[in-house]
Design a protein around this motif. Structure first.
Motif, short mmCIF file in Angstrom:
data_model
loop_
_atom_site.label_atom_id
_atom_site.label_comp_id
_atom_site.label_asym_id
_atom_site.label_seq_id
_atom_site.Cartn_x
_atom_site.Cartn_y
_atom_site.Cartn_z
N VAL A 1 0.88 -1.19 0.00
CA VAL A 1 0.00 0.00 0.00
C VAL A 1 0.90 1.23 0.00
O VAL A 1 1.83 1.33 0.81
CB VAL A 1 -0.90 -0.01 1.26
CG1 VAL A 1 -1.74 1.27 1.31
CG2 VAL A 1 -1.80 -1.24 1.26
N THR B 1 1.31 11.11 -5.25
CA THR B 1 0.68 10.01 -4.50
C THR B 1 -0.67 9.63 -5.09
O THR B 1 -1.03 8.46 -5.17
CB THR B 1 0.50 10.44 -3.03
OG1 THR B 1 1.75 10.95 -2.53
CG2 THR B 1 0.05 9.28 -2.17
N ALA B 2 -1.41 10.65 -5.56
CA ALA B 2 -2.77 10.38 -6.04
C ALA B 2 -2.76 9.41 -7.22
O ALA B 2 -3.73 8.70 -7.46
CB ALA B 2 -3.45 11.69 -6.45
N SER C 1 -1.10 6.78 -7.42
CA SER C 1 -0.81 5.40 -7.01
C SER C 1 -2.08 4.56 -6.91
O SER C 1 -2.03 3.35 -7.11
CB SER C 1 -0.10 5.40 -5.65
OG SER C 1 -0.96 5.97 -4.68
N ASP C 2 -3.23 5.20 -6.59
CA ASP C 2 -4.47 4.40 -6.51
C ASP C 2 -4.69 3.67 -7.83
O ASP C 2 -5.02 2.49 -7.87
CB ASP C 2 -5.68 5.31 -6.22
CG ASP C 2 -5.47 6.07 -4.92
OD1 ASP C 2 -4.64 5.57 -4.12
OD2 ASP C 2 -6.05 7.14 -4.74
N ARG C 3 -4.45 4.41 -8.90
CA ARG C 3 -4.72 3.85 -10.23
C ARG C 3 -3.75 2.71 -10.55
O ARG C 3 -4.17 1.63 -10.95
CB ARG C 3 -4.54 4.98 -11.26
CG ARG C 3 -4.71 4.56 -12.70
CD ARG C 3 -6.16 4.53 -13.09
NE ARG C 3 -6.32 4.27 -14.51
CZ ARG C 3 -7.28 4.83 -15.24
NH1 ARG C 3 -8.09 5.70 -14.67
NH2 ARG C 3 -7.42 4.53 -16.51
N LEU D 1 -2.13 0.86 -8.61
CA LEU D 1 -2.28 -0.34 -7.80
C LEU D 1 -3.56 -1.09 -8.18
O LEU D 1 -3.62 -2.31 -8.15
CB LEU D 1 -2.29 0.04 -6.32
CG LEU D 1 -0.94 0.53 -5.79
CD1 LEU D 1 -1.04 0.91 -4.32
CD2 LEU D 1 0.16 -0.51 -6.00
N LEU D 2 -4.62 -0.30 -8.57
CA LEU D 2 -5.89 -0.95 -8.88
C LEU D 2 -5.82 -1.71 -10.19
O LEU D 2 -6.16 -2.89 -10.27
CB LEU D 2 -7.02 0.11 -8.94
CG LEU D 2 -7.48 0.64 -7.58
CD1 LEU D 2 -8.54 1.72 -7.77
CD2 LEU D 2 -8.02 -0.51 -6.73
#
Lengths: 139, 245
Positions: free
Chosen positions: B122, B182-183, B185-187, B189-190
């Motif tokens: 994470v 950082t924003a 990273s959600d993409r 990782l998903l």
């Protein structure tokens, strides 16, 4: 490689030394019954000797402590200090009044960090807590 | 041990040369303690394109800054790394500049190979670091540097971009520009993005587009110690249980 460590003054009285106050590594002191007190050693492995210098950036080697010798508490066995400590810890739990806590059980686990190149030449810093024994009950 | 550079143990310390089998066992043991699945095999960089030094220098400073925490006694996570226990820096593998028609905005794009990110990690924070030189052509006017993640590219129209960060600076400034990505990273990782594109736009106060290179933002042709790189801090995961020896 064994590094010279600060030496603590040996205890003066003749009773069996308190389990957690045993002398330092180089004091070849014998317990009151003549047996050699367990001693702390440092194991140092140079990464150069492991041929790892092409991927490990830091540290230069791995260092950990271990106890060697017979634990000063008479279970009259000749296993190495760590196994002795495990066994004595169990016996202490069963008979806390008669068998003291083992002196060589690790009392502090320290973290270890490594900085290295991965297979894509990225640089990685990895840290693991509670991985290396750096202090035990008798040193 | 064998000769050669590197610290030597103080005289009088017992040393022993490791046999081949002992060496393999010691390697396996130390890899287990360091929490590494195996021994990485870094690709030997082609002589012409020697590895950038900017990321290793930054990471070595971080290593020394947090090394002092290694002796804490398993208490709360150390200050240096905050909640992270794994930090990865990625070398910029591809760089693209774009300035087609004069009226179109100019941009500079850096691409990063994320295949080495372990599954299940994470992200706590991620930064893009680009070195900026003073740009005499711009005088000392104010410049706005915007950072976008490139989410999808299309042959006949503009790419799908996701805004990440805006920094305001002076044209004469010099030093490392640190953009918070950082924003993005959600993409990655998903949907398991393995090839991340980060695009920079530079504008003046009155909205005119400026070529990022002319604004002093360095790319892959910069000196090795000033090449761009990305750093990602992964949130501390529970330490693996150390198998008793």
């Amino acid at each position: 490689a064994v590094r010279p460590l600060k030496r603590r003054p040996p205890k003066k009285n003749n009773e069996l030394p308190h389990p957690n106050k045993l002398p330092g590594i180089f004091d070849d002191v014998h317990g009151s019954d003549g047996r050699r007190v367990c001693r702390r050693h440092e194991l140092y492995v140079s990464f150069q000797d492991l041929d790892w210098l092409d991927w490990v950036i830091a540290p230069q080697g791995y260092s950990a402590y271990y106890c060697e010798g017979e634990c000063s508490f008479p279970l009259d066995s000749c296993m190495n200090a760590t196994n002795h400590a495990i066994l004595q810890s169990l016996v202490h739990l069963m008979k806390p009044d008669t068998v003291p806590k083992a002196c060589c059980a690790p009392t502090k686990l320290s973290a270890t960090s490594v900085l290295y190149y991965d297979s894509s030449n990225n640089v990685i810093l990895r840290k693991h807590r509670n991985m290396v024994v750096k202090a035990c009950g008798c040193h | 041990g064998s000769g050669g550079a590197g610290p030597r143990p103080p005289p009088g310390c017992p040393q022993r040369r490791l046999g081949a089998r002992e060496r393999r066992e010691m390697q396996r043991e130390v890899l287990a303690v360091l929490g590494l699945p195996g021994r990485p095999r870094p690709r030997a960089p082609p002589a012409a394109a020697r590895l950038p030094a900017s990321a290793p220098l930054f990471m070595l400073d971080l290593y020394h800054a947090t090394a002092g925490d290694d002796d804490e006694d398993g208490g709360p996570p150390p200050r240096g790394l905050g909640r992270a226990d794994l930090v990865m820096s990625f070398v910029n593998v591809v760089e693209r500049d774009r300035a087609l028609a004069p009226q179109e905005p100019r941009w500079k794009e850096f691409r990063f190979d994320l295949t080495q990110i372990p599954a299940g990690e994470v992200v706590a924070a991620a930064e893009l670091r680009v070195y900026k030189l003073p740009s005499p052509r711009q005088g000392n006017r104010t410049l706005h540097v915007s950072t976008f993640a490139v989410f999808a590219q299309h042959a006949n129209r503009e790419s799908d971009l996701f805004f990440l960060d805006l920094q305001t600076l002076r044209a004469g400034d010099e030093g490392w520009l640190v953009m918070d990505v950082t924003a993005a990273s959600d993409r990655w990782l998903l949907d398991g993005t393995k090839d991340l594109g980060l695009r920079l736009y530079v504008e003046t106060e009155d909205g005119h587009s400026v070529d990022p290179g002319l604004a002093g933002l360095l790319g892959r042709r910069a000196p090795r110690s000033k090449q761009p790189f990305m750093v990602t801090f992964f949130r501390a995961s529970p330490s693996p249980v150390r198998a008793p020896r």
